[in-house]
Enzyme design. Structure first.
Site, PDB file in Angstrom:
ATOM      1  N   GLY A  53      45.794  49.294  22.619  1.00  0.00           N
ATOM      2  CA  GLY A  53      45.183  48.368  21.776  1.00  0.00           C
ATOM      3  C   GLY A  53      46.879  48.546  21.279  1.00  0.00           C
ATOM      4  O   GLY A  53      47.916  48.950  21.110  1.00  0.00           O
ATOM      5  N   CYS A  80      47.355  55.276  26.605  1.00  0.00           N
ATOM      6  CA  CYS A  80      47.983  55.184  25.439  1.00  0.00           C
ATOM      7  C   CYS A  80      47.657  54.903  23.889  1.00  0.00           C
ATOM      8  O   CYS A  80      47.409  56.050  23.709  1.00  0.00           O
ATOM      9  CB  CYS A  80      48.315  53.204  25.548  1.00  0.00           C
ATOM     10  SG  CYS A  80      50.012  53.249  25.059  1.00  0.00           S
ATOM     11  N   TYR A  81      47.442  53.997  23.251  1.00  0.00           N
ATOM     12  CA  TYR A  81      46.363  54.094  21.753  1.00  0.00           C
ATOM     13  C   TYR A  81      45.202  54.668  21.693  1.00  0.00           C
ATOM     14  O   TYR A  81      44.818  55.906  21.132  1.00  0.00           O
ATOM     15  CB  TYR A  81      46.212  52.716  20.909  1.00  0.00           C
ATOM     16  CG  TYR A  81      45.211  52.484  20.298  1.00  0.00           C
ATOM     17  CD1 TYR A  81      46.369  52.674  18.591  1.00  0.00           C
ATOM     18  CD2 TYR A  81      43.715  52.987  19.879  1.00  0.00           C
ATOM     19  CE1 TYR A  81      45.615  52.571  18.038  1.00  0.00           C
ATOM     20  CE2 TYR A  81      43.716  53.057  18.612  1.00  0.00           C
ATOM     21  CZ  TYR A  81      44.405  53.117  17.896  1.00  0.00           C
ATOM     22  OH  TYR A  81      43.673  53.610  16.467  1.00  0.00           O
ATOM     23  N   HIS A 165      49.949  53.098  31.764  1.00  0.00           N
ATOM     24  CA  HIS A 165      48.621  52.643  31.776  1.00  0.00           C
ATOM     25  C   HIS A 165      48.888  52.418  33.677  1.00  0.00           C
ATOM     26  O   HIS A 165      50.053  52.093  34.100  1.00  0.00           O
ATOM     27  CB  HIS A 165      48.881  50.978  31.580  1.00  0.00           C
ATOM     28  CG  HIS A 165      49.325  51.231  29.774  1.00  0.00           C
ATOM     29  ND1 HIS A 165      47.406  50.244  29.393  1.00  0.00           N
ATOM     30  CD2 HIS A 165      50.224  50.802  28.955  1.00  0.00           C
ATOM     31  CE1 HIS A 165      48.246  50.198  27.741  1.00  0.00           C
ATOM     32  NE2 HIS A 165      49.345  50.873  27.421  1.00  0.00           N
ATOM     33  N   GLU A 167      46.600  51.429  33.974  1.00  0.00           N
ATOM     34  CA  GLU A 167      45.633  50.035  35.266  1.00  0.00           C
ATOM     35  C   GLU A 167      46.421  48.999  35.535  1.00  0.00           C
ATOM     36  O   GLU A 167      45.643  48.415  36.441  1.00  0.00           O
ATOM     37  CB  GLU A 167      44.664  49.494  34.136  1.00  0.00           C
ATOM     38  CG  GLU A 167      45.322  48.726  32.869  1.00  0.00           C
ATOM     39  CD  GLU A 167      45.593  50.144  31.731  1.00  0.00           C
ATOM     40  OE1 GLU A 167      45.615  50.997  31.910  1.00  0.00           O
ATOM     41  OE2 GLU A 167      45.700  49.529  31.122  1.00  0.00           O
ATOM     42  N   ASP A 223      30.298  30.418  41.518  1.00  0.00           N
ATOM     43  CA  ASP A 223      29.607  31.242  40.961  1.00  0.00           C
ATOM     44  C   ASP A 223      28.378  30.781  40.588  1.00  0.00           C
ATOM     45  O   ASP A 223      27.235  31.028  41.038  1.00  0.00           O
ATOM     46  CB  ASP A 223      30.495  31.052  39.666  1.00  0.00           C
ATOM     47  CG  ASP A 223      31.451  31.563  39.226  1.00  0.00           C
ATOM     48  OD1 ASP A 223      32.094  32.313  40.897  1.00  0.00           O
ATOM     49  OD2 ASP A 223      32.857  31.685  38.696  1.00  0.00           O
ATOM     50  N   LYS A 365      35.593  37.859  40.295  1.00  0.00           N
ATOM     51  CA  LYS A 365      35.316  36.776  40.563  1.00  0.00           C
ATOM     52  C   LYS A 365      34.778  37.251  42.600  1.00  0.00           C
ATOM     53  O   LYS A 365      34.489  36.975  43.045  1.00  0.00           O
ATOM     54  CB  LYS A 365      37.069  35.957  41.258  1.00  0.00           C
ATOM     55  CG  LYS A 365      36.651  34.872  41.783  1.00  0.00           C
ATOM     56  CD  LYS A 365      35.686  33.433  40.640  1.00  0.00           C
ATOM     57  CE  LYS A 365      35.630  32.275  41.460  1.00  0.00           C
ATOM     58  NZ  LYS A 365      35.198  31.587  40.529  1.00  0.00           N
TER      59      LYS A 365
END
Ligand code: XMP
Length: 507
Positions: A53, A80-81, A165, A167, A223, A365
């Site tokens: 964050g 991280c944060y 990170h 991710e 969608d 998606k």
């Protein structure tokens, strides 16, 4: 179904954490850090991930780790944060680093504690503060040149922190780290898939709608198609599906949508042929924003007419997907949960008395496509390229007339067919009819004809894009077919601009 909860402290990449965990086949959801405990606990998480964050934990009002997470006794991974917040909450110390560390760094792992692979690996760092003193019970599990505590862990409490990170793409081993946390450390079963959720999604819709009825507008896009078929499975004849043929669709599109979706909806898809109405309201209009407004308003009127006979309580099925929903705070969620304003169709009126059914609101998606395959939707629907709601009206620059639409449709068809027969794939490919005439010679006569621009782009996310380097011979063939086969067109140009600075569409 086992689950992991991501507690969001506002990082730009929080949704990616959710994605990576789901790629490991464990269901994962993102919750703003101030979400009430009972909402998070309703998914019965096997463990928690605390996101990064923008705040510094020493700032006034810096977001804190919810007490129920710290007291859960379940595994926690702070990123991280999230790691700094853990260190602070558990008695360690955090301080500003001497220099911000930003970019790729190499971490060294001597004892990864089951979370990190031994040896060295590149990771993505992006932080100002860092942990200076570990909380008691913690040990260093990875270090980098700039961060002596690049990762920390307390194996007994099963609490871990990563300064980097995992991710993002720039941490190539990051997906495996998150898999190990979810599956090996939290013990979650890796058995989730978007289509494994179909029975539950159907039950949820049935519970929500109760004895009421629902309407869904099919646009031909992925969608709305998947949401409608799912809702049909849940509600049967109590679902009304409409498809508005605006006359602004591509060649063969209306027929394709009815043919491929009709049978999946037990032929209950009502096609509203409104081509003449749209064309009449667009007469003489050249301003793109005005075109959008006119199309939006007319769409709403037709939709209201179709919905009028529905018995209350009435529901509207929407294909809202996860990235459409801002999860950063409860308030934003409320705002974004309003009817999705397709910037194309101008949004549905706020005073329409419908409750929303959004069966795809938690899916990405590609997960929607996977769910669609589980519902037997044909590939031609699931793999479709994006197409703007106002359709060809915003690719027909200048006035929209039936002759100009016909020319645009024919040129677009030639482009698509040629790309297909030369097995050239692209993220998006279409023709644009320009409001420019130019001189040419056709036969022995001077011609003053229309101009087609071809737009073919490559992109992952449609936020940035590059023009496709198509072979010259292929471009030559497309150009020659267009000027020969499309009446009124005597010039073809190829758009060689990236986005930014250009956009993908021309209007
Ligand atoms: P731009 O032109 O902004 O487009 O680079 C990015 C992506 O969005 C699509 N697009 C639209 N989609 N209604 C839509 O539903 C619209 O008004 C609209 N304008 C652009 C565009 O096709 C591209 O994929």
């Amino acid at each position: 179904m086992d689950t992991i909860a991501v507690i969001d402290f506002g990082s730009q990449t929080s949704q990616l954490i959710t994605r990576r965990v789901r790629e490991a086949r464990v269901y994962c959801e993102l919750f703003a850090y101030d979400t009430p405990a009972e909402d998070v606990l309703s998914i019965n998480p096997s463990g928690y991930i605390l996101s990064g964050g923008p705040a510094s934990i020493y700032e006034e009002n810096a977001p804190k780790i919810p007490e129920f997470v710290l007291e859960s006794g379940q595994p926690i991974l702070g990123i991280c944060y999230g790691m700094q917040a853990l260190a602070e909450a558990l008695g360690g110390q955090v301080a500003p680093a001497q220099s911000r560390e930003y970019g790729v760094a190499e971490i060294h792992v001597e004892d990864g504690d089951g979370l990190l692979e031994l040896g060295s690996q590149p990771v993505w760092m992006s932080h100002g503060d860092r942990v200076e003193v570990l909380p008691s019970g913690f040990q260093v599990i990875a270090s980098s040149n700039n961060s002596p505590y690049a990762a920390m862990g307390d194996p007994t409490a099963r609490i871990y922190g990563l300064q980097f990170h995992p991710e993002v793409e720039h941490t190539p081993g990051g997906g495996e780290i998150l898999r190990r946390f979810a599956v090996d450390i939290c013990g979650a079963k890796a058995d989730w898939s978007p289509s494994s959720n179909i029975p539950r999604a159907i039950r949820d819709i049935q519970e929500q709608v109760g004895e009421g009825s629902a309407i869904a507008a099919v646009s031909g896009g992925v969608d709305s198609a998947v949401a409608s078929v799912l809702a049909y499975r849940a509600l049967g004849e109590r679902l009304k599906c409409v498809f508005v043929d605006t006359g602004l669709l591509r060649s063969g599109e209306s027929a394709m949508v009815s043919a491929s979706l009709g049978p999946l909806l037990n032929d209950q898809l009502q096609v509203i042929d409104a081509a003449d109405k749209f064309l009449a309201s667009l007469e003489g209009v050249t301003d793109p924003e005005q075109k959008r407004r006119i199309i939006g308003e007319l769409f709403i009127r037709l939709f209201e007419e179709a919905a009028a006979p529905l018995k209350p309580p009435r529901f509207l099925v929407q294909g809202t997907i996860y990235p459409d929903i801002v999860e950063s705070s409860g308030k934003d969620r409320e705002v974004s949960a309003r009817i999705k304003t397709h910037h194309n169709v101008g949004g549905l009126p706020a005073d329409m008395d419908f409750a929303l059914v959004e069966p795809l609101r938690l899916l990405f998606k590609d997960e929607v496509r996977e769910l669609g395959r589980g519902l037997d939707l044909p590939a031609e629907v699931l793999e479709r390229q994006p197409f703007p709601g106002p359709g060809l009206a915003i690719r027909c620059l200048g006035e929209v007339t039936s002759a100009r639409l016909a020319a645009l449709r024919a040129a677009d068809r030639i482009l698509t067919d040629e790309l297909k027969s030369h097995q050239q794939t692209s993220a998006q490919a279409f023709a644009v009819l320009l409001p420019v005439r130019s001189v040419g010679v056709m036969g022995d006569r001077r011609a003053y004809g229309e101009t087609i621009a071809l737009r073919v782009v490559t992109t992952e996310d449609f936020m940035t894009a590059d023009w496709a380097r198509l072979p010259h011979d292929l471009l030559a063939g497309i150009s020659s077919r267009i000027v020969n086969e499309v009446t009124g067109v005597n010039r073809v140009v190829y758009d060689i601009t990236s986005k930014p600075p250009a956009t993908i569409e021309w209007e």
